[in-house]
Design a protein around this motif. Structure first.
Motif, PDB file in Angstrom:
ATOM      1  N   ASP A  75     -25.895  -5.586  14.086  1.00 50.48           N
ATOM      2  CA  ASP A  75     -24.572  -7.196  14.863  1.00 50.48           C
ATOM      3  C   ASP A  75     -23.801  -7.240  13.772  1.00 50.48           C
ATOM      4  O   ASP A  75     -23.062  -7.903  13.615  1.00 50.48           O
ATOM      5  CB  ASP A  75     -25.983  -7.533  13.408  1.00 50.48           C
ATOM      6  CG  ASP A  75     -27.507  -8.208  13.538  1.00 50.48           C
ATOM      7  OD1 ASP A  75     -27.406  -8.489  14.993  1.00 50.48           O
ATOM      8  OD2 ASP A  75     -28.619  -7.810  12.996  1.00 50.48           O
ATOM      9  N   LEU A  76     -23.414  -5.676  14.083  1.00 49.96           N
ATOM     10  CA  LEU A  76     -22.327  -4.511  13.513  1.00 49.96           C
ATOM     11  C   LEU A  76     -20.813  -5.593  14.142  1.00 49.96           C
ATOM     12  O   LEU A  76     -20.917  -6.283  15.318  1.00 49.96           O
ATOM     13  CB  LEU A  76     -21.442  -3.988  13.420  1.00 49.96           C
ATOM     14  CG  LEU A  76     -22.832  -2.770  12.981  1.00 49.96           C
ATOM     15  CD1 LEU A  76     -22.156  -1.312  13.428  1.00 49.96           C
ATOM     16  CD2 LEU A  76     -22.221  -2.922  12.106  1.00 49.96           C
ATOM     17  N   PRO A  77     -19.362  -6.293  13.354  1.00 51.84           N
ATOM     18  CA  PRO A  77     -19.177  -7.354  13.690  1.00 51.84           C
ATOM     19  C   PRO A  77     -17.266  -6.572  14.072  1.00 51.84           C
ATOM     20  O   PRO A  77     -16.775  -7.420  14.832  1.00 51.84           O
ATOM     21  CB  PRO A  77     -18.129  -8.277  13.075  1.00 51.84           C
ATOM     22  CG  PRO A  77     -19.042  -6.908  11.872  1.00 51.84           C
ATOM     23  CD  PRO A  77     -19.902  -6.167  11.890  1.00 51.84           C
ATOM     24  N   ASP A  78     -17.186  -5.041  14.243  1.00 53.50           N
ATOM     25  CA  ASP A  78     -16.343  -4.345  14.260  1.00 53.50           C
ATOM     26  C   ASP A  78     -16.189  -3.219  15.131  1.00 53.50           C
ATOM     27  O   ASP A  78     -16.932  -2.479  13.992  1.00 53.50           O
ATOM     28  CB  ASP A  78     -15.704  -4.747  13.442  1.00 53.50           C
ATOM     29  CG  ASP A  78     -14.038  -4.073  13.602  1.00 53.50           C
ATOM     30  OD1 ASP A  78     -13.500  -3.533  14.367  1.00 53.50           O
ATOM     31  OD2 ASP A  78     -13.113  -4.449  12.293  1.00 53.50           O
ATOM     32  N   PHE A  79     -15.979  -2.458  15.459  1.00 50.37           N
ATOM     33  CA  PHE A  79     -15.985  -1.022  15.959  1.00 50.37           C
ATOM     34  C   PHE A  79     -15.421  -0.463  14.559  1.00 50.37           C
ATOM     35  O   PHE A  79     -15.853   1.003  14.178  1.00 50.37           O
ATOM     36  CB  PHE A  79     -15.243  -0.651  17.136  1.00 50.37           C
ATOM     37  CG  PHE A  79     -15.951  -1.211  17.953  1.00 50.37           C
ATOM     38  CD1 PHE A  79     -17.016  -0.074  18.311  1.00 50.37           C
ATOM     39  CD2 PHE A  79     -15.866  -1.900  18.848  1.00 50.37           C
ATOM     40  CE1 PHE A  79     -17.814  -0.397  19.980  1.00 50.37           C
ATOM     41  CE2 PHE A  79     -16.502  -2.254  19.710  1.00 50.37           C
ATOM     42  CZ  PHE A  79     -17.277  -2.346  20.519  1.00 50.37           C
TER      43      PHE A  79
END
Length: 416
Positions: A299-303
């Motif tokens: 569920d990560l929003p960003d690299f």
């Protein structure tokens, strides 16, 4: 163990000099190794594998360390069974492959057959009129699955504080969702060094000038603080501080924990965890810090989330990034050899050659592992010299001291 020998070993631990490396027998004596297997690997929670390594019911891995061999099996209920890999007939290894898939477990010697839970369900021609199958199940060990990491403990009564430690690290790791990852690559290296030397080497970056590939993305100032920065790293230190400040702002925005929790020798299940910035683009372990897989994890929003770094006593460390995860497990073979197992995990829908290049994904840590192997083996050779004597740890090596202090405490508790 003879009383005289036990007294010598007990004295060796009692007179360990704080702030200095260990005496040579800690790294080379088979009796000390035997005690390590009893006091550390026989009593504590050990990292064994990740759920990505056994995704389907019936999938298993075998985990060997010292005299022990364990079967870690994905059961039909979605959990994990851990069984001693020792047939209850005449002691043969039941499963001989390092990984695979099975229904029932069949010993290749005399075909004694066990259920996935370890119950004996078939023993041909036992030759014993009152043979009771219920008395000959495979011996079981304890297991915990936390945030997709599988831990095992062979003690009758495992240390209770692991549950508390789990509550510390689970919120950091859960967003990466290992249940939706797969193995991209696994590397097994046998290092000609005692397991403690492997762990000591991992717990400091004083030697990181010897990791040119890693230094492209991992700031070589790791472990340093204000006042300890050498002149040639001052510019890197300033860049690191700026990147860390930016990372922490994003973590607050996304609700991701990033604070350092460091209890390496103040609890039985010792831990250090934090989320730390990477150099360059700040995304992954590449030459320019850019992502190595196009697929975000969980569920990560960003690299651009740096790396969540975790150390757990006694045998593991981990890097959780936005695009992949790397797990490291150390499994002692004998007093002078250790198996280091490194596993790269990517999103389960990532396609090799489309979303990631396997060689690029693994390059940095393959090179770093080989360099660390060489460093560990130099130390093992040195510990075998009559000229060897313990040397002082530098301030930046405080985590090495914490690991050794943890180790000495645990063994002394065992010997008491």
């Amino acid at each position: 163990m003879p009383a005289e020998q036990l007294a010598e070993i007990t004295e060796l631990f009692a007179f360990r000099r704080t702030g200095y490396s260990l005496d040579a027998p800690f790294y080379a004596d088979p009796t000390v190794f035997k005690i390590d297997m009893e006091a550390i690997f026989g009593k504590h929670w050990i990292f064994a594998a990740s759920v990505a390594e056994l995704p389907e019911p019936g999938d298993y891995v075998t985990v060997d360390y010292g005299p022990y061999s364990l079967i870690v099996l994905h059961n039909d209920d979605g959990g994990v069974n851990v069984l001693h890999n020792v047939c209850r007939h005449r002691g043969a290894r039941v499963l001989t492959e390092s990984a695979g898939s099975t229904g029932n477990l069949v010993c290749g010697y005399h075909s004694w057959t066990y259920s996935p839970s370890g119950d004996l369900i078939h023993a041909s021609a036992p030759g014993e009129a009152k043979f009771d199958k219920n008395c000959f199940a495979l011996k079981r060990a304890h297991s915990r699955v936390v945030a997709g990491l599988i831990f095992v403990c062979i003690a009758d009564e495992p240390p209770a504080d692991f549950d508390e430690t789990s509550k510390i690290f689970e919120p950091y790791l859960a967003p990466h969702d290992l249940s939706k990852t797969k193995i991209a690559y696994q590397q097994n290296i046998i290092e000609e060094g005692n397991w403690k030397l492997v762990m000591e080497n991992n717990r400091e970056c004083y030697h990181c000038d010897g990791h040119p590939e890693l230094a492209c993305s991992l700031f070589p100032t790791w472990g340093l603080t204000e006042g300890l920065i050498p002149p040639h790293l001052e510019e890197v230190w300033d860049r690191n501080k700026e990147a860390q400040s930016s990372l922490e702002e994003r973590c607050r925005r996304y609700g991701l924990p990033y604070e350092v929790v460091e209890e390496l020798d103040t609890r039985i299940a010792g831990i250090r965890i934090s989320r730390e910035s990477l150099d360059g683009e700040g995304e992954s372990f590449s030459a320019d810090g850019r992502r190595l897989s196009k697929k975000l994890l969980g569920d990560l929003p960003d690299f651009r989330l740096g790396r969540c770094s975790m150390h757990l006593q006694p045998n593991s460390w981990f890097h959780f990034l936005g695009d992949h995860v790397i797990t490291f497990g150390v499994f002692p073979i004998n007093e002078h050899q250790s198996l280091v197992r490194t596993t790269w995990l990517v999103a389960d829908d990532a396609e090799e050659g489309v979303d990631y290049d396997l060689e690029k994904l693994t390059y940095t840590w393959k090179q770093t592992n080989l360099q660390d192997k060489a460093f560990v083996e130099l130390c093992q050779k040195g510990a075998g010299s009559p000229a060897y004597e313990p040397g002082p740890y530098m301030k930046s090596e405080y985590q090495v001291e914490a690991f050794i202090n943890w180790y000495v405490q645990r063994v002394q508790e065992h010997l008491a």
